[in-house]
Design a protein around this motif. Structure first.
Motif, PDB file in Angstrom:
ATOM      1  N   LYS A   7      -2.453  -4.684  15.544  1.00  0.00           N
ATOM      2  CA  LYS A   7      -0.547  -5.354  15.594  1.00  0.00           C
ATOM      3  C   LYS A   7      -0.617  -6.121  16.578  1.00  0.00           C
ATOM      4  O   LYS A   7      -1.193  -5.838  17.595  1.00  0.00           O
ATOM      5  N   ASN A   9       2.966  -7.607  19.240  1.00  0.00           N
ATOM      6  CA  ASN A   9       4.490  -7.877  18.820  1.00  0.00           C
ATOM      7  C   ASN A   9       5.282  -8.709  18.646  1.00  0.00           C
ATOM      8  O   ASN A   9       4.194  -9.714  18.858  1.00  0.00           O
ATOM      9  N   SER A  11       9.300 -10.941  18.493  1.00  0.00           N
ATOM     10  CA  SER A  11      10.754 -10.805  19.096  1.00  0.00           C
ATOM     11  C   SER A  11      11.878 -10.956  17.310  1.00  0.00           C
ATOM     12  O   SER A  11      11.379 -12.550  16.906  1.00  0.00           O
ATOM     13  N   SER A  32      10.807   6.524  13.657  1.00  0.00           N
ATOM     14  CA  SER A  32      11.286   5.482  14.925  1.00  0.00           C
ATOM     15  C   SER A  32      12.056   4.124  13.988  1.00  0.00           C
ATOM     16  O   SER A  32      12.016   4.004  12.690  1.00  0.00           O
ATOM     17  N   ASN A  34      10.584   1.867  14.494  1.00  0.00           N
ATOM     18  CA  ASN A  34       9.465   0.290  14.037  1.00  0.00           C
ATOM     19  C   ASN A  34       9.020   0.736  13.043  1.00  0.00           C
ATOM     20  O   ASN A  34       9.177   0.281  12.681  1.00  0.00           O
ATOM     21  N   ASN A  35       8.658   1.794  12.865  1.00  0.00           N
ATOM     22  CA  ASN A  35       8.101   2.821  11.453  1.00  0.00           C
ATOM     23  C   ASN A  35       8.672   2.471  10.869  1.00  0.00           C
ATOM     24  O   ASN A  35       8.769   2.075   9.401  1.00  0.00           O
ATOM     25  N   GLU A  38       8.470  -1.738   9.394  1.00  0.00           N
ATOM     26  CA  GLU A  38       7.478  -1.750   9.219  1.00  0.00           C
ATOM     27  C   GLU A  38       7.278  -1.526   7.899  1.00  0.00           C
ATOM     28  O   GLU A  38       6.792  -2.373   7.288  1.00  0.00           O
TER      29      GLU A  38
END
Length: 85
Positions: A7, A9, A11, A32, A34-35, A38
């Motif tokens: 993965k 990062n 922005s 979350s 993020n999860n 994604e």
């Protein structure tokens, strides 16, 4: 068996109201942010509808299904009869 993919990062600039909505949707699924995001992106990037699904979507969007008689859902037998089975 899940295989961990590398993965990176990244922005993104998103509208505040969109982020708030995504947070709420993630919280409803006990995930979350993020999860949740994604998973949405993976689904959008890798799950393209096949030709049959695309044809069905176009048929539904065309409005040609508006003249289809309503199904009788009062019983299984009534539903089958209204479907012409």
């Amino acid at each position: 068996m899940d295989i961990a993919l590398p993965k990176k990062n990244q922005s993104f600039r998103l509208p505040v109201d969109l982020i708030d909505r995504l947070k709420l949707m993630a919280k409803r699924q006990n995930r979350s942010l993020n999860n949740f995001v994604e998973t949405l992106l993976l689904d959008a990037a890798y799950n393209e509808p096949n030709a049959e699904t695309v044809a069905a979507i176009k048929e539904a969007q065309s409005g040609s299904l508006r003249n289809v008689p309503a199904l009788d859902l009062s019983s299984i037998e009534a539903m089958e009869k209204s479907m012409g089975l």
